[in-house]
Enzyme design. Structure first.
Site, PDB file in Angstrom:
ATOM      1  N   LYS A 115       0.758  -1.344  -0.085  1.00  8.78           N
ATOM      2  CA  LYS A 115       0.036  -0.037   0.017  1.00  8.78           C
ATOM      3  C   LYS A 115       0.825   1.344   0.014  1.00  8.78           C
ATOM      4  CE  LYS A 115      -4.456  -1.947   1.523  1.00  8.78           C
ATOM      5  NZ  LYS A 115      -5.620  -1.700   2.514  1.00  8.78           N
ATOM      6  N   ASP A 164     -11.981   2.238   0.971  1.00  2.88           N
ATOM      7  CA  ASP A 164     -12.585   1.853   2.290  1.00  2.88           C
ATOM      8  C   ASP A 164     -13.302   2.657   3.171  1.00  2.88           C
ATOM      9  OD1 ASP A 164     -11.112  -0.561   2.017  1.00  2.88           O
ATOM     10  OD2 ASP A 164      -9.539  -0.083   3.498  1.00  2.88           O
ATOM     11  N   ASN A 213      -7.966   4.062  21.080  1.00  3.35           N
ATOM     12  CA  ASN A 213      -6.984   3.146  20.949  1.00  3.35           C
ATOM     13  C   ASN A 213      -6.235   2.798  21.759  1.00  3.35           C
ATOM     14  OD1 ASN A 213      -6.084   1.506  18.375  1.00  3.35           O
ATOM     15  ND2 ASN A 213      -3.985   2.885  18.755  1.00  3.35           N
TER      16      ASN A 213
HETATM   17  N1  LIG Z   1     -14.342  -5.100   6.103  1.00  2.00           N
HETATM   18  C1  LIG Z   1     -13.392  -4.453   5.229  1.00  2.00           C
HETATM   19  O1  LIG Z   1     -13.625  -4.392   3.997  1.00  2.00           O
HETATM   20  C2  LIG Z   1     -12.082  -4.168   5.991  1.00  2.00           C
HETATM   21  C3  LIG Z   1     -11.237  -3.268   5.360  1.00  2.00           C
HETATM   22  C4  LIG Z   1      -9.998  -2.973   6.056  1.00  2.00           C
HETATM   23  C5  LIG Z   1      -9.701  -3.560   7.219  1.00  2.00           C
HETATM   24  N2  LIG Z   1     -10.716  -4.643   7.567  1.00  2.00           N
HETATM   25  C6  LIG Z   1     -10.061  -5.346   9.065  1.00  2.00           C
HETATM   26  O2  LIG Z   1     -10.037  -4.249  10.037  1.00  2.00           O
HETATM   27  C7  LIG Z   1      -9.138  -4.767  11.005  1.00  2.00           C
HETATM   28  C8  LIG Z   1      -7.856  -3.459  11.103  1.00  2.00           C
HETATM   29  O3  LIG Z   1      -7.562  -3.361   9.978  1.00  2.00           O
HETATM   30  P1  LIG Z   1      -6.254  -2.148   9.583  1.00  2.00           P
HETATM   31  O4  LIG Z   1      -5.717  -2.227   8.266  1.00  2.00           O
HETATM   32  O5  LIG Z   1      -6.567  -0.757  10.136  1.00  2.00           O
HETATM   33  O6  LIG Z   1      -5.027  -2.592  10.672  1.00  2.00           O
HETATM   34  P2  LIG Z   1      -3.905  -2.035  11.477  1.00  2.00           P
HETATM   35  O7  LIG Z   1      -3.597  -0.740  10.695  1.00  2.00           O
HETATM   36  O8  LIG Z   1      -2.833  -2.920  11.654  1.00  2.00           O
HETATM   37  O9  LIG Z   1      -4.570  -1.556  12.814  1.00  2.00           O
HETATM   38  C9  LIG Z   1      -4.898  -2.485  13.831  1.00  2.00           C
HETATM   39  C10 LIG Z   1      -5.729  -1.921  14.936  1.00  2.00           C
HETATM   40  O10 LIG Z   1      -6.074  -2.989  15.965  1.00  2.00           O
HETATM   41  C11 LIG Z   1      -5.595  -2.571  17.058  1.00  2.00           C
HETATM   42  N3  LIG Z   1      -5.506  -3.910  17.788  1.00  2.00           N
HETATM   43  C12 LIG Z   1      -4.476  -4.852  17.518  1.00  2.00           C
HETATM   44  N4  LIG Z   1      -4.672  -5.813  18.452  1.00  2.00           N
HETATM   45  C13 LIG Z   1      -5.253  -5.319  19.730  1.00  2.00           C
HETATM   46  C14 LIG Z   1      -5.318  -5.564  20.963  1.00  2.00           C
HETATM   47  N5  LIG Z   1      -5.239  -6.768  21.562  1.00  2.00           N
HETATM   48  N6  LIG Z   1      -6.315  -5.012  21.581  1.00  2.00           N
HETATM   49  C15 LIG Z   1      -6.653  -3.882  21.379  1.00  2.00           C
HETATM   50  N7  LIG Z   1      -6.426  -3.406  20.013  1.00  2.00           N
HETATM   51  C16 LIG Z   1      -5.892  -4.077  19.440  1.00  2.00           C
HETATM   52  C17 LIG Z   1      -4.345  -1.529  16.864  1.00  2.00           C
HETATM   53  O11 LIG Z   1      -4.124  -1.233  18.136  1.00  2.00           O
HETATM   54  P3  LIG Z   1      -2.562  -0.494  18.290  1.00  2.00           P
HETATM   55  O12 LIG Z   1      -2.550   0.726  17.741  1.00  2.00           O
HETATM   56  O13 LIG Z   1      -2.801  -0.139  20.110  1.00  2.00           O
HETATM   57  O14 LIG Z   1      -1.874  -1.658  18.008  1.00  2.00           O
HETATM   58  C18 LIG Z   1      -4.817  -0.789  15.770  1.00  2.00           C
HETATM   59  O15 LIG Z   1      -5.431   0.139  16.139  1.00  2.00           O
HETATM   60  C19 LIG Z   1      -8.641  -6.148  10.481  1.00  2.00           C
HETATM   61  O16 LIG Z   1      -9.258  -7.067  10.979  1.00  2.00           O
HETATM   62  C20 LIG Z   1      -8.898  -5.948   8.812  1.00  2.00           C
HETATM   63  O17 LIG Z   1      -9.268  -7.378   8.583  1.00  2.00           O
HETATM   64  C21 LIG Z   1     -11.912  -4.652   7.100  1.00  2.00           C
END
Ligand SMILES: NC(=O)c1ccc[n+]([C@@H]2O[C@H](COP(=O)([O-])OP(=O)(O)OC[C@H]3O[C@@H](n4cnc5c(N)ncnc54)[C@H](OP(=O)(O)O)[C@@H]3O)[C@@H](O)[C@H]2O)c1
Length: 284
Positions: free
Chosen positions: A75, A112, A159
């Protein structure tokens, strides 16, 4: 309906670039739309190793591809290679859709955030009715926050790592930072709650994420962008409270529409047949 298009010498091509890419559902859904609309096109998985992104993109352009979706880990490289960054890409700081223009320019979008909002609207939820609390401050949160703010919706972000929420608030005007330990108590102030963390995701950090929605106001919409499983612990808690819920599958489908429209010239519809196809695939 067959998901396999008929290929000819004029077949229009697009695909998804990632590493790994085998888990992507994008080929399934784009080829479903191609077949439904009788379009002479194909959408293929493009496994491209880290470091090979630019070589691959130049090759796809040379081979006449219309464009591509981009997923992990490319990305940032997609952001860097673009000649034109559309507002969605600039606001979200990421790119998931590339359009190769006839003159050789590469146009970049992030779909998104608008996919998230379109999915809410498809569920009859008016995003403009009040402030939204986002859990998470990662890439998806930024895209969603940008789309909500663009519609005049106030956004609060909680967060686990507070500094990341503060960084997000520094990038987009209009975000309030909420302490992670306080989000459950703060619910009365919000019209909608959205989980953008990976909590609750199958195989994610905590499959048993057990949020309390005791303080959620009646009618508060509860959304999860995690889509494996579709019924996440957060959505189950919301259902138990009688709150309206929106799962993450629709966002995945709606965010794909812009690319399809740009590459193949038809605005596709997200309907029950497509949802059932993806549902069966995700369950399988
Ligand atoms: N439906 C859709 O079309 C779609 C599109 C995009 C993403 N998603 C889903 O959305 C989710 C996030 O994606 P992303 O790209 O934003 O990922 P990302 O940039 O890696 O962000 C992950 C987020 O999850 C938090 N997190 C992870 N483990 C945690 C825990 N144990 N306790 C509390 N918070 C935790 C992180 O907090 P910290 O900053 O504290 O680490 C961060 O805010 C994924 O499951 C992805 O599959 C879905």
């Amino acid at each position: 309906m067959s998901a396999r298009p008929t290929l000819t010498g004029r077949t229009m091509l697009a695909g998804v670039i990632g590493w790994p890419v085998a888990h992507s559902r994008s080929p399934l859904l784009h080829n479903f739309w191609l077949a439904r609309h009788g379009i002479d096109g194909a959408y293929v998985p493009l496994p491209v190793r880290p470091g090979q992104f630019e070589t691959a993109v130049r090759g796809l352009q040379a081979a006449g591809f219309r464009g591509a979706n981009v997923t992990i880990p490319h990305k940032e490289a997609a952001f860097a290679i673009a000649d034109t960054l559309h507002r969605s890409a600039l606001r979200s700081g990421s790119v998931n859709t590339l359009v190769f223009a006839a003159d050789g320019r590469i146009e970049a979008h992030s779909t998104d955030g608008d996919g998230f909002v379109a999915n809410l609207e498809a569920h009859g939820i008016d995003v403009a009715r009040g402030p939204v609390l986002l859990l998470g401050a990662g890439g998806a949160a930024r895209a969603i926050a940008a789309s909500l703010l663009d519609r005049g919706v106030p956004v609060a972000v909680a967060n686990r790592t507070r500094g990341r929420a503060e960084a997000l608030a520094g990038m987009l005007d209009g975000i309030t930072v909420m302490d992670w330990a306080r989000w459950e108590d703060s619910l009365p102030a919000y019209a909608a709650l959205v989980n953008t963390t990976s909590l609750g995701m199958h195989g994610g950090p905590d499959d048993l994420f057990a949020p309390s929605l005791a303080r959620a106001p009646d009618g508060m919409a509860v959304c999860d962008i995690v889509y494996v499983p579709r019924m996440t612990p957060l959505l189950r808690a919301a259902r138990a409270r009688g709150l309206p819920t929106v799962d993450g599958l629709g966002m995945l489908l709606h965010q794909a529409r812009l690319g399809f429209r740009e590459w193949f010239g038809v605005d596709p519809v997200v309907d029950a047949e497509l949802q059932a196809l993806l549902d069966a695939d995700l369950a399988g």
